[in-house]
Design a protein around this motif. Structure first.
Motif, PDB file in Angstrom:
ATOM      1  N   SER A  16      30.370  90.007  42.692  1.00 22.78           N
ATOM      2  CA  SER A  16      29.930  90.297  41.327  1.00 22.78           C
ATOM      3  C   SER A  16      30.932  91.163  40.594  1.00 22.78           C
ATOM      4  CB  SER A  16      28.556  90.984  41.359  1.00 22.78           C
ATOM      5  OG  SER A  16      27.594  90.165  41.980  1.00 22.78           O
ATOM      6  N   THR A  17      31.465  92.183  41.295  1.00 28.03           N
ATOM      7  CA  THR A  17      32.473  93.065  40.680  1.00 28.03           C
ATOM      8  C   THR A  17      33.709  92.283  40.265  1.00 28.03           C
ATOM      9  OG1 THR A  17      31.685  94.899  42.042  1.00 28.03           O
ATOM     10  CG2 THR A  17      33.844  95.151  41.003  1.00 28.03           C
ATOM     11  N   LEU A  18      34.161  91.356  41.151  1.00 25.89           N
ATOM     12  CA  LEU A  18      35.346  90.562  40.849  1.00 25.89           C
ATOM     13  C   LEU A  18      35.112  89.674  39.627  1.00 25.89           C
ATOM     14  CD1 LEU A  18      38.188  89.627  41.663  1.00 25.89           C
ATOM     15  CD2 LEU A  18      37.111  87.935  43.168  1.00 25.89           C
ATOM     16  N   ILE A  19      33.930  89.019  39.565  1.00 23.94           N
ATOM     17  CA  ILE A  19      33.626  88.129  38.440  1.00 23.94           C
ATOM     18  C   ILE A  19      33.574  88.906  37.136  1.00 23.94           C
ATOM     19  CG2 ILE A  19      31.838  86.657  37.444  1.00 23.94           C
ATOM     20  CD1 ILE A  19      31.118  85.791  40.276  1.00 23.94           C
ATOM     21  N   VAL A 322      34.643  78.523  36.205  1.00 22.61           N
ATOM     22  CA  VAL A 322      35.782  78.480  37.134  1.00 22.61           C
ATOM     23  C   VAL A 322      35.914  79.796  37.891  1.00 22.61           C
ATOM     24  CG1 VAL A 322      38.291  78.301  37.260  1.00 22.61           C
ATOM     25  CG2 VAL A 322      37.006  76.746  35.790  1.00 22.61           C
ATOM     26  N   ILE A 323      35.755  80.916  37.181  1.00 21.89           N
ATOM     27  CA  ILE A 323      35.863  82.230  37.832  1.00 21.89           C
ATOM     28  C   ILE A 323      34.774  82.395  38.895  1.00 21.89           C
ATOM     29  CG2 ILE A 323      35.607  84.712  37.422  1.00 21.89           C
ATOM     30  CD1 ILE A 323      36.902  84.203  34.668  1.00 21.89           C
ATOM     31  N   PHE A 324      33.559  81.939  38.570  1.00 22.36           N
ATOM     32  CA  PHE A 324      32.467  82.055  39.545  1.00 22.36           C
ATOM     33  C   PHE A 324      32.771  81.245  40.806  1.00 22.36           C
ATOM     34  CE2 PHE A 324      28.498  80.396  41.320  1.00 22.36           C
ATOM     35  CZ  PHE A 324      27.841  81.581  41.613  1.00 22.36           C
ATOM     36  N   LEU A 325      33.257  79.987  40.618  1.00 22.33           N
ATOM     37  CA  LEU A 325      33.553  79.142  41.777  1.00 22.33           C
ATOM     38  C   LEU A 325      34.691  79.716  42.614  1.00 22.33           C
ATOM     39  CD1 LEU A 325      33.294  75.606  40.128  1.00 22.33           C
ATOM     40  CD2 LEU A 325      31.626  76.719  41.631  1.00 22.33           C
TER      41      LEU A 325
END
Length: 624
Positions: A16-19, A322-325
């Motif tokens: 979650s932090t990365l997304i 795309v970021i989530f995947l």
């Protein structure tokens, strides 16, 4: 022993932090790019609209003026026919003993063929007797300028033809001519009825149609043309409403100026086109009404904004997906490893790490040894490749040099051809100009006017060729700037205008410039000479201010309206009058002054009074 850190229950998961972190970077970036793209597109669209409007209005002015020149030739062709009718008119006046009430005008009209109406105008400017009943009692004192003209003709001795003009009451066209009685008590007038010539003249006037500009300009809804009495010019045109008629007759015609009205999604521009000729008493000037659809412009801007916003939202949604995947693909193996390690840590030594992650873990040690071996082999291959790359680079440099030489040769040929074309065109134009000078000495006044127009067109062609050469030099030649004495440059340009009053007191200033500096004074002094007109005065002033030198070229012509000063130096922004050029001279001045590190602006010769003349001021860096 190191203390064991217990994770906080409120901490976000790594995925979650990365997304969120990536989205905080991507979303503002997309928003800023979309906003910048919209603002740039809006500015470009607005600029294109201004240029399109200027070109349209300038073309309409030139079109109307050209058609009027043709109509003037046709109108003059009727003069001889009307002049012959005055002999019988004067004889009838003498027969009646100078009493218009004793004249048989109707019988005289029939003797003249029935195509001429007769009018008798008294000293008060009132039509006392006529064969055309609608005009009986017409008082010309209500038209002050025209009343002065007929008074002058009544007191004179000559036949005075008029243009074909529109009647104030009916809007019909008629051809008039005048001659005074021998006792100067009355002014006799003949009016050629429309049926005698209107069909032939309308064939000429058909060229006057400006509706083609509506198709060429998508933002132009309609074009209407009115005479000085606010009557529509053209068959089948509806008369204007009371407000428009009052605006034309009460403001535009008396002021002989353009006017603009905004509101309700429309922009209405009224162009006053001055066609008054001092050789004729009537004024055939017209007012062209241009109705622009500003609602369409705003609608396109709104559509463009919606489109940019939709694209931005779609880009954000796609980026988020795309970021989530990607984030899930990066963090999922780590989560599985953590779960398996937790199971093993609880004592289940038989538990194995799942295949999705165990392959990398099991191969880690083997991969490191393989990596070292591969690295040694890679270094050896790299050394071998360096020599190959070096040889390839040498050949590549040779190829680049060859291509560069070919390109320079092609550019040189293109410039040579352009120079040859420019030289030949200039020579041909100069030769034609010489012949027109010789021709003007042989021609009489009327034909001489046409030759003067040809001569002006040739001079304009020479000016365009010179401007094109200057622009090419500015764009293609690197600026080699150095100290230049300002005084010789100015005096050399002043010598080109021996017949113009130019005041200049001299200067010792030296500035940073090159050989093209003279082009600035060529354009500015030439521009001032056109607008100052015969008998006008031009002043060149040089003032030193610290590290800068300010130069002013002033004239006592009609001046520059405030609304045009900001865009005066744009390309193709020529003025609205007959003296205006193609819009390149001041554009070149701006390019050269910028090339020298200076600034240029349009100003009033007398501060706050544009009508007292114009001043173009620019700065140059002072040479040390």
């Amino acid at each position: 022993m190191m203390g064991e850190r217990v994770p906080d229950a409120g901490e976000w998961p790594f995925a979650s932090t990365l997304i969120v972190a990536i989205l905080l970077i991507v979303i503002p970036a997309i928003g800023l790019l979309s906003a910048y793209d919209y603002l740039e597109a809006e500015e470009r669209m607005t600029s294109d609209l201004d240029i399109l409007q200027d070109v349209t209005e300038k073309s309409i002015r030139e079109s109307v003026a050209d058609v009027d020149d043709g109509l003037k030739l046709f109108d003059d062709s009727l003069n001889e026919r009307m002049q012959g009718g005055f002999a019988l008119f004067l004889q009838e006046y003498e027969r009646a003993g100078g009493d218009p009430s004793e004249m048989d005008l109707q019988a005289l009209k029939e003797r003249l063929g029935g195509s001429l109406d007769l009018y008798i105008i008294n000293a008060s400017g009132v039509i006392e007797h006529t064969t055309y009943p609608p005009d009986r009692g017409l008082d010309f004192r209500e038209i002050p300028g025209f009343y002065d003209e007929i008074t002058r003709m009544r007191l004179g001795d000559n036949f005075s033809p008029d243009r074909v003009v529109y009647e104030p009451a009916t809007g019909q066209v008629r051809k008039y001519a005048y001659i005074p009685t021998l006792d100067h008590r009355y002014l006799l007038e003949l009016g050629l009825v429309p049926g005698a010539f209107v069909e032939e003249r309308n064939r000429l006037r058909s060229q006057e149609s400006t509706q083609e500009y509506v198709a060429l300009n998508p933002y132009l809804d309609s074009i209407r043309v009115y005479d000085i009495f606010a009557n529509p010019v053209g068959e089948g045109e509806e008369p204007p409403d009371a407000g428009t008629r009052a605006l034309i007759t009460g403001t535009i015609i008396p002021g002989r100026t353009d006017y603009e009205v905004q509101g309700h999604g429309k922009q209405i521009r009224y162009l006053f086109i001055d066609l008054k000729d001092p050789d004729y008493p009537s004024d055939p000037s017209v007012v062209v009404e241009l109705t622009y659809n500003t609602a369409l412009i705003q609608s396109q801007l709104d559509q463009m904004l919606v489109y940019r916003a939709a694209v931005a939202v779609l880009a954000i949604l796609l980026s988020s997906a795309v970021i989530f995947l990607v984030a899930r693909r990066l963090t999922r193996p780590l989560e599985e490893i953590i779960d398996d390690v937790d199971v093993i840590a609880q004592g289940n030594l038989d538990h194995t790490i799942r295949v999705s992650a165990s392959r990398e873990v099991m191969r880690l040690e083997r991969s490191i040894n393989t990596m070292v071996a591969s690295l040694k082999a890679g270094i050896s291959r790299l050394r071998d490749s360096e020599e190959t790359i070096r040889e390839y680079s040498e050949h590549l440099e040779e190829q680049v040099e060859a291509r560069t030489a070919d390109l320079e040769e092609s550019t040189a040929k293109a410039n040579l051809y352009l120079d040859i074309m420019t030289h030949d065109i200039r020579n041909a134009t100069n030769t034609a100009s010489l012949y027109t000078d010789l021709l003007m000495e042989e021609l009489e006044e009327e034909r001489r006017n046409y030759t003067e127009k040809v001569q002006k067109s040739l001079k304009k062609s020479i000016e365009i060729i010179r401007n094109v050469n200057t622009i090419r030099q500015i764009r293609e030649e690197a600026a080699v700037l150095g100290p230049v004495a300002l005084d010789p440059v100015i005096r050399a340009e002043i010598e080109h205008y021996p017949d113009v009053r130019i005041t200049y007191t001299g200067t010792t200033a030296r500035v940073i410039a090159d050989d093209l500096l003279s082009e600035v004074f060529t354009n500015l002094i030439g521009n001032a000479e056109k607008f100052a007109g015969p008998g006008g005065c031009i002043a060149v002033r040089v003032e030193e201010h610290g590290e800068e030198v300010e130069v002013s070229v002033e004239d006592d012509g009609p001046g520059i309206p405030d609304e045009r000063k900001q865009r005066l130096f744009n390309r193709f922004s020529g003025g609205d009058g007959e003296k205006s050029g193609q819009g390149l001279g001041l554009y070149i001045c701006r390019m050269l002054v910028s090339r020298y590190g200076g600034r240029i602006r349009a100003d009033d010769r007398v501060a706050g009074r544009p009508e007292c003349g114009a001043a173009i001021r620019f700065t140059l860096r002072k040479a040390g």
